[in-house]
Design a protein around this motif. Sequence first.
Motif, PDB file in Angstrom:
ATOM      1  N   GLU A 159       0.808  -1.221   0.000  1.00 25.30           N
ATOM      2  CA  GLU A 159       0.000   0.000   0.000  1.00 25.30           C
ATOM      3  C   GLU A 159       0.843   1.273   0.000  1.00 25.30           C
ATOM      4  O   GLU A 159       0.454   2.291  -0.566  1.00 25.30           O
ATOM      5  N   THR A 160       2.020   1.232   0.640  1.00 26.48           N
ATOM      6  CA  THR A 160       2.811   2.464   0.759  1.00 26.48           C
ATOM      7  C   THR A 160       4.192   2.254   0.132  1.00 26.48           C
ATOM      8  O   THR A 160       4.348   2.319  -1.074  1.00 26.48           O
ATOM      9  N   TYR A 161       5.196   1.981   0.971  1.00 28.12           N
ATOM     10  CA  TYR A 161       6.563   1.825   0.488  1.00 28.12           C
ATOM     11  C   TYR A 161       6.824   0.392   0.025  1.00 28.12           C
ATOM     12  O   TYR A 161       6.122  -0.549   0.400  1.00 28.12           O
ATOM     13  N   THR A 162       7.878   0.260  -0.776  1.00 23.86           N
ATOM     14  CA  THR A 162       8.251  -1.067  -1.295  1.00 23.86           C
ATOM     15  C   THR A 162       9.686  -1.406  -0.911  1.00 23.86           C
ATOM     16  O   THR A 162      10.417  -2.029  -1.671  1.00 23.86           O
TER      17      THR A 162
ATOM     18  N   ALA B   7      12.265  -3.765   4.073  1.00 25.28           N
ATOM     19  CA  ALA B   7      11.581  -3.937   5.359  1.00 25.28           C
ATOM     20  C   ALA B   7      10.091  -4.186   5.155  1.00 25.28           C
ATOM     21  O   ALA B   7       9.481  -5.019   5.840  1.00 25.28           O
ATOM     22  N   ASP B   8       9.488  -3.476   4.202  1.00 25.84           N
ATOM     23  CA  ASP B   8       8.059  -3.667   3.922  1.00 25.84           C
ATOM     24  C   ASP B   8       7.799  -5.061   3.349  1.00 25.84           C
ATOM     25  O   ASP B   8       6.828  -5.726   3.715  1.00 25.84           O
ATOM     26  N   VAL B   9       8.686  -5.483   2.452  1.00 28.64           N
ATOM     27  CA  VAL B   9       8.541  -6.815   1.864  1.00 28.64           C
ATOM     28  C   VAL B   9       8.682  -7.881   2.941  1.00 28.64           C
ATOM     29  O   VAL B   9       7.898  -8.836   2.999  1.00 28.64           O
TER      30      VAL B   9
ATOM     31  N   GLU C  50       8.105  -7.664   6.078  1.00 31.86           N
ATOM     32  CA  GLU C  50       6.948  -7.661   6.974  1.00 31.86           C
ATOM     33  C   GLU C  50       5.794  -8.448   6.378  1.00 31.86           C
ATOM     34  O   GLU C  50       5.131  -9.233   7.065  1.00 31.86           O
ATOM     35  N   VAL C  51       5.551  -8.274   5.070  1.00 31.14           N
ATOM     36  CA  VAL C  51       4.469  -9.004   4.407  1.00 31.14           C
ATOM     37  C   VAL C  51       4.767 -10.498   4.386  1.00 31.14           C
ATOM     38  O   VAL C  51       3.914 -11.328   4.703  1.00 31.14           O
ATOM     39  N   VAL C  52       6.006 -10.857   4.040  1.00 32.07           N
ATOM     40  CA  VAL C  52       6.381 -12.270   3.961  1.00 32.07           C
ATOM     41  C   VAL C  52       6.317 -12.930   5.327  1.00 32.07           C
ATOM     42  O   VAL C  52       5.825 -14.061   5.477  1.00 32.07           O
ATOM     43  N   SER C  53       6.786 -12.251   6.353  1.00 36.83           N
ATOM     44  CA  SER C  53       6.812 -12.841   7.696  1.00 36.83           C
ATOM     45  C   SER C  53       5.406 -13.086   8.223  1.00 36.83           C
ATOM     46  O   SER C  53       5.190 -13.995   9.030  1.00 36.83           O
ATOM     47  N   LYS C  54       4.438 -12.309   7.764  1.00 39.05           N
ATOM     48  CA  LYS C  54       3.063 -12.519   8.204  1.00 39.05           C
ATOM     49  C   LYS C  54       2.517 -13.836   7.675  1.00 39.05           C
ATOM     50  O   LYS C  54       1.656 -14.450   8.284  1.00 39.05           O
ATOM     51  N   VAL C  55       2.994 -14.248   6.528  1.00 38.81           N
ATOM     52  CA  VAL C  55       2.502 -15.482   5.920  1.00 38.81           C
ATOM     53  C   VAL C  55       3.233 -16.692   6.463  1.00 38.81           C
ATOM     54  O   VAL C  55       2.634 -17.716   6.784  1.00 38.81           O
ATOM     55  N   LEU C  56       4.539 -16.608   6.597  1.00 40.69           N
ATOM     56  CA  LEU C  56       5.357 -17.787   6.937  1.00 40.69           C
ATOM     57  C   LEU C  56       6.140 -17.614   8.235  1.00 40.69           C
ATOM     58  O   LEU C  56       7.134 -18.279   8.412  1.00 40.69           O
ATOM     59  N   ARG C  57       5.749 -16.872   9.296  1.00 44.50           N
ATOM     60  CA  ARG C  57       6.433 -16.777  10.582  1.00 44.50           C
ATOM     61  C   ARG C  57       7.678 -17.567  10.638  1.00 44.50           C
ATOM     62  O   ARG C  57       7.642 -18.779  10.706  1.00 44.50           O
TER      63      ARG C  57
END
Length: 550
Positions: free
Chosen positions: A210-213, A216-218, A220-227
Motif C-alpha cells: 500500500e505504501t513503500y516497497t 523492510a516492507d517486503v 513484513e508481508v512475507v513474515s506474516k505469511v510464513l512466521r
Amino acid sequence: MSAKKRKYQDEYIKFGFVALQKGDAEVPQCVICYKTLSNDAMRPTRLERHLRTTHPELADKSQAFFVAKREALKRAKLDSSGTFRQQTSKIVEASYEIALLVAKNKKSHTIGETLIKPSLLRAAELILGKDSANKLSAISLSNDTIKGRIDEMSQDIKEQVTDQIRASPVFAIQCDETRDVAQCSQLLMYARFILGDSVKEEMLFCHPLETYTTAADVFEVVSKVLRRKSTFMGRVASKTLPAEMRDFLNLAIKVVNFIKGGALNSRLFKQLCKDLDCDHQALLFHTNERWLSKGNMLGRVYELREEVATFLDVQRKADLYKMFQSRECQLSLAYLIDIFEALNGINQKLQGKHINIITQYDAIRAFMAKLDLWKCRMEAGNIACFPNLDSAVPAGLLDSKLKNQIIDHLTELKAEFIRYFPDLDEKRKTWKFIRNPFQCDVADVSDKVQEEFLELKFNSSAEDDFEILDLETFWVKYLPVYPLISLQAVRILTMFGSTYLCEAAFSALVAVKTKYRSKLNVEGDLCCALSGTRPRIPDLIAKKQCQPSH
C-alpha cells in the motif's frame, strides 16, 4: 387381476440393494448409484445381475461394505423418486468448476452471466430439451458469485500450500514486485518445498504494497505469511560494450524508433517489405525491462538491413542512412546479434520451472568457458564462433580495430560474470557430493556426515536408483534413510536461482488486471490461474448451505 407384489428380504443387502416404498409396493434401490428398479426385479438373480454388470468392481465386496452404504443412505434426505436431494449441491459444484475455469483462463467475472450461462442454456435447449435447460438455469454465475467462488478456492489453495510448506523439512521462497495497470505495487511470492517424493513449486500469494516497497516492507508481508532478484545478463550485455559498439546499438534503436514511431512510417515500411517479398514486414521494439527483446530487435534490423537502408534513403534521412550503411556499423551489428543470441541462450537455460541451482551454476560455468574459447579464437583471427559476423566479413578478413573491440568486450564480459559469481569454483567443490555421491571421496563432505556418506556410497540399491532418478527425487527419497547428508543436499536443491516464476506470473497479472478491471483485487484470480494445487471443492460446498440461482 393385479400382479403379485414381491417383498424385500434382508439378505438382498449383499447385492447392494435396500427397499424403497413407492405407492403400495416396495421397489429395490441400489445403494451405489441410487437407481430404483421395478417391483418385479425384487429377486436375487436380477439384483445380482445389476451389481455385476453396473458395478463390477464392487461385486466381490463384503456385506459390511453395503451395510455401510445403506446407513449413509438412511442419513440422507430422499424425495419420492428415491434420488438424493443433491441437485442443489451439484449446481453449486458446477458453479465452482466454471468459476475455476474463468480464473484459469484469466477472464472477466461477468463472462459467466453474459456468455457462459446463455451458451449453456441455448445448447441444452437445442440438444437435450427445455427440461434440461431449466435444470441448468439454476447454476449461479453472476459477477459476485464468480468472484466469491474464486476467492474461496484461492484461500483453500493457499491453506493447502501453507500446510505443505510447514510439513516440508526445508523450503525456499522467491519474491518480486511490480506495478499493475492501476499503479499499485504488487508483491508476488513463490515457494519451493518437498512434497511426497519430489520438489514442488507453488505460488504462495500476491499482496499489494500500500505504501513503500522497501526491503523492510517486503519482509513484513512475507513474515506474516510464513512466521534474490532476476538474472543480470541484460545489464551485463550492455554495460560491458565498448563505447563505439554502444553507439551503434543506440543507432539501431534510433532507426527502429523512427520507422515504428509513427503510423505512416510503419505502413510505408510494411508496404516496402511487402513489395520486396520479405519474410517479415515490420521491425520490433524493445524494452529495458525485457532485455531479451533487444537481441530480437537487433536480429530483425539486421535481417531487414537492406530494406531499412532503402527506406532511410527514400525518407531522406541522410545522417541515419550514412551511419547505418557504414561498414563499421554493419559489422558491429552482426557481432552484437551473435553475442546477444549467446546471452539469450544462457538466460533461457537459467529460466524455467523445476530448474535447480546446481544446473544453473553448471550452465554459467560452461558459458564462462565459452567466453575464454571465443577470446582465444578471436585473438587468432578465427571468427567462426560468430556466424553473422563471419558471413559479413569477406574472406575472413576482420578489421583490427573491431577485432580489438570484440576481444575487450569478451574480456569485460568474463570479468562481470566473475564479479557476479565469485564463488563458482568453491560451490563446485561443495556441491560435488550432490551431483554424484558415488563418484565422490569422503574427504569432500563435512566431518559430521562422513559416516552416513560412506553408508550411502556403498549402498548398491541407492546407486541403481541414482541412475534412473533425477537429483531432487533421489535425495528426497533417501532423506528418511540418510537424513544428515540428504538434508544438506535438499537444502541446496530447493533453492531458487532466479525470479523466473514471479516474472512469468507478472504476465498473467497483466492479463487479469486490465484498464477495464483496474479496481480488481487480483490475488484470488492469480492464485487459481497459476497454482497447480486443485481446490477442495467438495469441502467448500459442505461448509455452506447450497442455494441455487433464482
